[in-house]
Design an enzyme around this catalytic site. Structure first.
Site, PDB file in Angstrom:
ATOM      1  N   ARG A   1       1.344  -1.692  -0.205  1.00  0.00           N
ATOM      2  CA  ARG A   1       0.313  -0.205   0.254  1.00  0.00           C
ATOM      3  C   ARG A   1       0.953   1.295   0.269  1.00  0.00           C
ATOM      4  NH1 ARG A   1      -3.655  -0.175   4.917  1.00  0.00           N
ATOM      5  NH2 ARG A   1      -1.235   0.660   5.917  1.00  0.00           N
TER       6      ARG A   1
ATOM      7  N   THR B   1      -0.673   7.478  -1.076  1.00  0.00           N
ATOM      8  CA  THR B   1      -1.649   7.471  -1.795  1.00  0.00           C
ATOM      9  C   THR B   1      -2.980   6.854  -1.124  1.00  0.00           C
ATOM     10  OG1 THR B   1      -1.093   6.231  -2.984  1.00  0.00           O
ATOM     11  CG2 THR B   1      -0.792   8.587  -3.461  1.00  0.00           C
TER      12      THR B   1
ATOM     13  N   ASP C   1       2.229  -5.960  13.525  1.00  0.00           N
ATOM     14  CA  ASP C   1       2.254  -6.122  12.168  1.00  0.00           C
ATOM     15  C   ASP C   1       2.389  -7.745  11.778  1.00  0.00           C
ATOM     16  OD1 ASP C   1       4.372  -6.479   9.564  1.00  0.00           O
ATOM     17  OD2 ASP C   1       3.608  -4.700   9.636  1.00  0.00           O
TER      18      ASP C   1
ATOM     19  N   ASP D   1       5.610  -8.661   9.794  1.00  0.00           N
ATOM     20  CA  ASP D   1       6.962  -8.891  11.283  1.00  0.00           C
ATOM     21  C   ASP D   1       6.897  -9.523  11.512  1.00  0.00           C
ATOM     22  OD1 ASP D   1       8.478  -7.062   8.885  1.00  0.00           O
ATOM     23  OD2 ASP D   1       7.550  -5.113  11.286  1.00  0.00           O
TER      24      ASP D   1
HETATM   25  N1  URA Z   1      -1.424  -5.051   8.688  1.00  0.00           N
HETATM   26  C1  URA Z   1      -0.760  -5.415  10.293  1.00  0.00           C
HETATM   27  O1  URA Z   1       0.417  -6.396   9.238  1.00  0.00           O
HETATM   28  N2  URA Z   1      -1.545  -5.625  11.394  1.00  0.00           N
HETATM   29  C2  URA Z   1      -2.282  -4.448  11.388  1.00  0.00           C
HETATM   30  O2  URA Z   1      -2.868  -4.104  12.561  1.00  0.00           O
HETATM   31  C3  URA Z   1      -2.959  -4.113  10.271  1.00  0.00           C
HETATM   32  C4  URA Z   1      -2.692  -4.039   8.462  1.00  0.00           C
END
Ligand code: URA
Length: 209
Positions: free
Chosen positions: A102, A106, A198, A201
């Site tokens: 993403r 934008t 995330d 990660d």
């Molecule tokens: N992507 C992720 O890895 N965690 C989130 O909280 C939102 C999007």
């Protein structure tokens, strides 16, 4: 249609994943296990075809065989964290990959990889991404698959929020969405609250624990 899959085993595994103290190997293991449990439920409406077999005592019996192809399509990279769990239950499935990121300025989806198996358009397509946040990536992936003519698409996530759910429901009314939790909201950085952090990660151990 939105389906929230509830089960005590899933709840316990999800809670483990939410904890910031859970290591990446435990996170990945629990994510794959939840994906297996989810797909068991999700394929409940899968159409089978009759199959005649002969048992070891020489008796002919009619059972059932899986009919259509199943294609798992992880959205890179976090979707990879659910793929093996689904393959454990559906080893014959093919796997496609869609790479999307993403653009933070934008908010648009940008594609960098798209490789989908050559299968019939009525195959079962399981798009997987653990986090349904804004819905930008899932929307983009599903749009591309619909434009190719696929009709039988399901979106399998782990946690989602209203914003992403509404986007998919509006843009893709024929796509069923499966979650194990509808979380509260997105924060100012578009992270799901309470969420899991995330997911990429945490699956791959690229940051912190
Ligand atoms: N992507 C992720 O890895 N965690 C989130 O909280 C939102 C999007």
């Amino acid at each position: 249609m939105l389906v929230i899959i509830k089960h005590p085993l899933i709840e316990a595994k999800l809670t483990k994943m939410r904890s910031k103290d859970t290591s990446h190997d435990e996170f990945r293991k629990n994510l794959n296990e939840i994906a297996s449990l989810m797909v068991y439920e999700i394929l409940r409406d899968y159409k089978t075809k009759p199959l005649k077999v002969v048992t070891p005592i020489g008796i002919e019996t009619i059972g059932q065989a899986l009919d259509k192809e199943i294609v798992i399509i992880p959205i890179l990279r976090a979707g990879l964290g659910m793929t093996n769990g689904i393959l454990d239950l559906v080893p014959q499935a093919r796997v496609g990959h869609i790479g999307i990121y993403r653009d933070e300025k934008t908010m648009e989806a940008k594609d960098y990889f798209f490789k989908i198996p050559e299968v019939a358009k009525d195959s079962y397509i399981l798009v997987v991404d653990p986090m349904l946040a804004t819905g930008v990536s899932s929307d983009d992936a599903i749009t591309k698959l619909e434009n190719l003519g696929f009709k039988n698409i399901k979106l399998i996530c782990l946690v989602g929020v209203e914003k992403g759910i509404k986007r998919i429901e509006k843009e893709h009314p024929n796509v069923d969405i499966y979650l194990v939790s509808e979380d509260t909201k997105l924060n100012e950085n578009n992270y799901i609250v309470p969420g899991l952090g995330d997911a990429g990660d945490r699956i791959f151990g690229t940051k912190g624990k």
